[in-house]
Design an enzyme around this catalytic site. Structure first.
Site, PDB file in Angstrom:
ATOM      1  N   GLY A   1      -2.573   9.161  -8.389  1.00 18.84           N
ATOM      2  CA  GLY A   1      -3.245   7.871  -8.391  1.00 18.84           C
ATOM      3  C   GLY A   1      -2.899   7.003  -7.204  1.00 18.84           C
ATOM      4  O   GLY A   1      -2.250   7.436  -6.249  1.00 18.84           O
TER       5      GLY A   1
ATOM      6  N   GLU B   1      -3.499   4.918  12.768  1.00 21.35           N
ATOM      7  CA  GLU B   1      -4.050   5.648  11.617  1.00 21.35           C
ATOM      8  C   GLU B   1      -5.281   6.452  12.034  1.00 21.35           C
ATOM      9  O   GLU B   1      -6.237   6.605  11.276  1.00 21.35           O
ATOM     10  CB  GLU B   1      -4.368   4.687  10.471  1.00 21.35           C
ATOM     11  CG  GLU B   1      -3.105   4.111   9.856  1.00 21.35           C
ATOM     12  CD  GLU B   1      -3.352   3.249   8.629  1.00 21.35           C
ATOM     13  OE1 GLU B   1      -4.462   3.275   8.071  1.00 21.35           O
ATOM     14  OE2 GLU B   1      -2.412   2.528   8.221  1.00 21.35           O
TER      15      GLU B   1
ATOM     16  N   HIS C   1       0.821  -1.214   0.000  1.00 23.53           N
ATOM     17  CA  HIS C   1       0.000   0.000   0.000  1.00 23.53           C
ATOM     18  C   HIS C   1       0.858   1.269   0.000  1.00 23.53           C
ATOM     19  O   HIS C   1       0.511   2.264  -0.623  1.00 23.53           O
ATOM     20  CB  HIS C   1      -0.914  -0.018   1.230  1.00 23.53           C
ATOM     21  CG  HIS C   1      -2.006   1.008   1.188  1.00 23.53           C
ATOM     22  ND1 HIS C   1      -3.102   0.892   0.364  1.00 23.53           N
ATOM     23  CD2 HIS C   1      -2.163   2.184   1.850  1.00 23.53           C
ATOM     24  CE1 HIS C   1      -3.896   1.934   0.540  1.00 23.53           C
ATOM     25  NE2 HIS C   1      -3.340   2.734   1.422  1.00 23.53           N
TER      26      HIS C   1
ATOM     27  N   SER D   1      -4.269  -0.518  -5.615  1.00 23.72           N
ATOM     28  CA  SER D   1      -4.839  -1.374  -4.581  1.00 23.72           C
ATOM     29  C   SER D   1      -4.770  -2.823  -5.056  1.00 23.72           C
ATOM     30  O   SER D   1      -5.553  -3.242  -5.909  1.00 23.72           O
ATOM     31  CB  SER D   1      -6.290  -0.975  -4.298  1.00 23.72           C
ATOM     32  OG  SER D   1      -6.862  -1.859  -3.369  1.00 23.72           O
TER      33      SER D   1
ATOM     34  N   LYS E   1      -7.192  13.956  -6.832  1.00 22.76           N
ATOM     35  CA  LYS E   1      -6.665  12.601  -6.676  1.00 22.76           C
ATOM     36  C   LYS E   1      -7.812  11.652  -6.360  1.00 22.76           C
ATOM     37  O   LYS E   1      -8.842  12.070  -5.834  1.00 22.76           O
ATOM     38  CB  LYS E   1      -5.639  12.559  -5.538  1.00 22.76           C
ATOM     39  CG  LYS E   1      -4.851  11.248  -5.465  1.00 22.76           C
ATOM     40  CD  LYS E   1      -3.892  11.260  -4.294  1.00 22.76           C
ATOM     41  CE  LYS E   1      -3.022  10.016  -4.259  1.00 22.76           C
ATOM     42  NZ  LYS E   1      -2.174   9.994  -3.068  1.00 22.76           N
TER      43      LYS E   1
ATOM     44  N   ARG F   1      -8.150  15.269   2.786  1.00 20.76           N
ATOM     45  CA  ARG F   1      -6.908  15.778   3.401  1.00 20.76           C
ATOM     46  C   ARG F   1      -5.767  15.819   2.392  1.00 20.76           C
ATOM     47  O   ARG F   1      -4.948  16.739   2.404  1.00 20.76           O
ATOM     48  CB  ARG F   1      -6.511  14.920   4.613  1.00 20.76           C
ATOM     49  CG  ARG F   1      -7.341  15.169   5.843  1.00 20.76           C
ATOM     50  CD  ARG F   1      -6.692  14.636   7.113  1.00 20.76           C
ATOM     51  NE  ARG F   1      -6.352  13.226   7.027  1.00 20.76           N
ATOM     52  CZ  ARG F   1      -7.216  12.228   7.159  1.00 20.76           C
ATOM     53  NH1 ARG F   1      -8.494  12.483   7.373  1.00 20.76           N
ATOM     54  NH2 ARG F   1      -6.812  10.971   7.089  1.00 20.76           N
ATOM     55  N   ASP F   2      -5.707  14.817   1.507  1.00 17.18           N
ATOM     56  CA  ASP F   2      -4.678  14.822   0.466  1.00 17.18           C
ATOM     57  C   ASP F   2      -4.756  16.100  -0.367  1.00 17.18           C
ATOM     58  O   ASP F   2      -3.741  16.604  -0.849  1.00 17.18           O
ATOM     59  CB  ASP F   2      -4.853  13.619  -0.471  1.00 17.18           C
ATOM     60  CG  ASP F   2      -4.228  12.348   0.088  1.00 17.18           C
ATOM     61  OD1 ASP F   2      -3.346  12.460   0.955  1.00 17.18           O
ATOM     62  OD2 ASP F   2      -4.627  11.256  -0.336  1.00 17.18           O
TER      63      ASP F   2
ATOM     64  N   HIS G   1     -10.317   2.737  -0.587  1.00 12.59           N
ATOM     65  CA  HIS G   1     -10.484   2.332   0.815  1.00 12.59           C
ATOM     66  C   HIS G   1     -11.301   1.050   0.818  1.00 12.59           C
ATOM     67  O   HIS G   1     -12.346   0.942   1.456  1.00 12.59           O
ATOM     68  CB  HIS G   1     -11.139   3.441   1.650  1.00 12.59           C
ATOM     69  CG  HIS G   1     -10.396   3.718   2.920  1.00 12.59           C
ATOM     70  ND1 HIS G   1     -10.993   3.930   4.126  1.00 12.59           N
ATOM     71  CD2 HIS G   1      -9.058   3.790   3.167  1.00 12.59           C
ATOM     72  CE1 HIS G   1     -10.077   4.126   5.063  1.00 12.59           C
ATOM     73  NE2 HIS G   1      -8.888   4.055   4.499  1.00 12.59           N
TER      74      HIS G   1
END
Length: 730
Positions: free
Chosen positions: A526, A307, A44, A529, A86, A111-112, A90
């Site tokens: 990007g 996290e 990840h 996953s 982006k 947040r990104d 999840h």
């Protein structure tokens, strides 16, 4: 705790990776250090199976300000404005705990975006569930939708578009991909590269708890029957705290005190501190006793791997701490100076006056594993021939109704009505069209965004499928009158350790790259996953593409609803009658084999750019691209949206009526024009060598096919709009 090979394996590391760690450190790591390596070296965070192939994607362009490698991509939309955007997955958390998994996915992607100085202006999502008949599907869908809506609505950011699909390959592993775009001034973009020595490292936001520990590692593993035990690894979100964090960060960003800023996403404080140090070629020293914790007796291991959501790490200019603290105090958020930048090029952690970790940054980043996995090339399947006896008994209207009611085509209103899509007051095209559109506040400019994926095509032939999904994104933006600029991708696949799955990944990425290069539609951000599988059963390859385009004047935006009786309807692009892998083949003929439709990149570019010329000349009344279900499905949706009918006259092609109406040939659009403009439109299309057919004329409230088959638009609307509502109410 004594660290050995088995402890490393329990952390998700391979035996040879653990040996490499010991070799790099020239000693055995302690448990905190092992936890840090396991987080930074998992799939990840490290992209160890994908980096080799992602490097081949086109990432540069005239409008690209920032490509991959930052929190999000950034593109220029003129007038000193830029869009930061982006998409991220999840998936695993959402299967285990659908509400919180989806909610924190939305929170994380926002947040990104705002960590780069941009105010989020729109959210999108691409969500994929198992068969509607599967016992878990309904509750997973309900939980995910409530989670997405709950977080986005509380943040006051509109959800303007999305995609939902159902397929049995997701029965044991749903996909939740969240996308955000934000608006920023070009001269106020913030980056995560630490700079300067002895600069204060600041922790802001929520307190740290034990939620989400090993979240990144869990996202890098396959599921098994012990799935329920992984609930503690799912983060818990609080959108109201994130709203405060957003406002506090933007207020601080208005000044000149920030050197670098990074959100604490996957692997929390570990990845944020290490990425900042790595990009700045510096070291960072942290006193873990100064990290605000909401639970007692948290260990260094737990603090570093937590996290917990709604947290940021900031490197400030010296002397700006008090001024910054006042801002975070005002917004009732934690603010703590937890460390400083150093020249050591190491991550050095202290706890209770002891050094508890001492790791050179390059061992975690530059020396992280990179694998050239074995992969198997996919063969292009042989074409099927439609047997006349299979279709001669079919009634076209019955087929149309069945396709319109199919879970992958039906109206998703039940979903998007739970999202606030008009908050902020700038949404000019709501969900349900080809792309969502938001105005740039206070201007005439608008930004269009869409999300697309095509697992069936990618499963049938990954290279073609990869090209197709980029082209689909391109067409969706063109269809609302936007000039496509760039894409973000979320690449959802099974285990990279399986050579067939790895082959699907490699060839999908190749297809995405070829289409992006040709269409001048670069990939600027990007996420990958992997391990989307339960035991040995992987999902169908599902690369999701999020596309962004610009409309210079939002008043020239196009919608898909038919506008006026007696207007002409044209089909742009040649219909060859490709039925293999179409919805018609799968749900009417029960035929799952065969190749996906071919993708002609020249035609895609030429047809799309020519259509934009027609839109610029104000010759187009409505547009919808032709995709799932073919021409007749696209036309039926335009009829339903506009509450108008159409009299279709099939062109005198060699192919039969079924193939003409239900084929999924690529590069096509349905467009409505005024009869008086026909010659102008035809001249522009001919001049640009674009094939077109006259399809028919808009009528009052019935759909006619060759004067012999008819159905009311109300009947079509009922077929299209009732399935999901009925399904969710049972």
């Amino acid at each position: 705790m004594i660290v050995n090979e088995q402890v490393a394996v329990d952390h998700g590391l391979k035996k040879d990776e653990y040996a490499k760690i010991c070799e790099l450190l020239k000693r055995t790591p302690n448990i905190t250090e092992l936890g840090i390596f396991s987080a930074m070296w998992n799939e990840h965070c490290s992209y160890k199976s994908s980096r080799l192939h992602l490097k081949k994607l086109p990432t540069k362009g005239k409008k690209v300000i920032q490509g991959p490698g930052e929190n999000a991509g950034v593109i220029d939309i003129e007038d000193n404005d830029a869009i930061v955007f982006k998409i991220e997955s999840h998936n695993h958390p959402s299967f285990i705990e659908p509400y919180q998994g989806a909610a924190t996915g939305v929170g994380g992607i926002m947040r990104d975006v705002f960590t780069m100085g941009a105010r989020p202006i729109a959210n999108l999502n691409s969500i994929h569930f198992g068969s509607p008949q599967h016992k878990k599907t309904k509750n997973l869908l309900r939980g995910v939708v409530h989670g997405i809506g709950g977080y986005g609505n509380c943040m006051g950011v509109p959800t303007i578009a999305g995609q939902t699909s159902f397929d049995s390959s997701y029965n044991g592993n749903i996909l939740v991909n969240a996308m955000t775009l934000g608006l920023v001034k070009k001269d106020k973009i913030f980056y995560s590269k630490a700079a300067g020595l002895n600069k204060p490292v600041i922790y802001v936001g929520s307190k740290t708890g034990r939620d989400g520990i090993h979240g990144a590692s869990m996202a890098s593993a396959s599921f098994d029957e012990k799935i329920e035990e992984k609930k503690p690894t799912v983060q818990v979100g609080d959108p109201f705290t994130e709203k405060l964090l957003l406002e506090a960060c933007l207020e601080l960003m208005a000044g000149d005190s920030i050197i670098a800023i990074q959100d604490m996403g996957a692997a929390g404080l570990t990845s944020s501190s290490i990425e900042m140090a790595s990009k700045g070629n510096l070291g960072i020293e942290i006193n873990l006793n100064k990290v605000p914790c909401r639970e007692t007796k948290m260990t260094p291991y737990e603090i570093m791997l937590s996290e917990s959501q709604e947290r940021m790490l900031i490197v400030l200019e010296n002397g700006k701490e008090d001024q910054a603290k006042k801002i975070f105090d005002k917004w009732n958020l934690d603010f703590s100076v937890i460390g400083k930048t150093t020249k050591s090029k190491k991550i050095e952690l202290y706890f209770d006056d002891e050094k508890v970790a001492d790791i050179p940054v390059d061992t975690l980043v530059e020396n992280s594993p990179m694998y050239d996995r074995k992969w198997k090339k996919a063969k292009l399947p042989k074409k099927n021939k439609i047997k006349k006896e299979d279709i001669k008994h079919l009634k076209i209207i019955d087929v149309v109704k069945k396709i319109l009611a199919n879970p992958n085509v039906c109206s998703k209103e039940w979903i998007w009505q739970q999202y606030d899509h008009t908050v902020m007051g700038d949404t000019v095209q709501k969900p349900g069209g080809d792309a969502g559109v938001v105005r740039v506040h206070g201007t005439d400019k608008a930004v269009a965004a869409s999300v697309d994926s095509s697992a069936v095509y990618c499963w049938a032939h990954p290279l073609t499928g990869g090209k197709q999904v980029v082209c689909e994104s391109f067409r969706n933006l063109i269809s609302v009158g936007a000039k496509p600029i760039a894409i973000t991708n979320c690449l959802n696949f099974g285990s990279p350790e399986n050579d067939e799955n790895m082959g699907e990944f490699v060839e999908c990425v190749q297809g995405i790259g070829e289409a992006s290069e040709y269409l001048k539609f670069p990939v600027v951000s990007g996420n990958v996953s992997f391990y989307n599988q339960t035991k040995d059963q992987g999902i169908k390859p599902t690369p999701t593409i999020g596309g962004i385009g610009l409309i210079k004047d939002y008043k020239n935006m196009i919608t898909m609803d038919f506008k006026e009786v007696d207007n002409l309807v044209l089909v742009i692009g040649k219909t060859e009658g490709h039925i293999d892998q179409s919805l018609f083949a799968r749900i009417i003929l029960d035929e799952k084999n065969g190749p996906p439709p071919e993708v002609n990149l020249f035609n895609e570019k030429n047809n799309g750019e020519t259509l934009l010329k027609l839109i610029d000349n104000k010759l187009i009344k409505s547009v919808h691209d032709v995709s799932l279900g073919g021409i007749i499905t696209a036309v039926a949706k335009m009829c339903i949206k506009g509450k108008k009918g159409i009299n279709i006259k099939k062109p005198k092609y060699l192919i039969n009526e079924i193939e003409y109406l239900f084929a999924e040939d690529q590069g096509r659009y349905i467009l409505e024009i005024n009869k008086k403009d026909f010659k102008k439109v035809a001249d522009i299309l001919d001049k640009n060598a674009v094939h077109f057919d006259e399809l028919g004329t808009i009528s009052e409230n019935e759909l006619y096919i060759n004067d012999k088959t008819k159905v009311t638009i109300d009947e079509l609307s009922t077929s299209n709009k009732s399935w999901l509502t009925k399904y969710m109410s049972k």
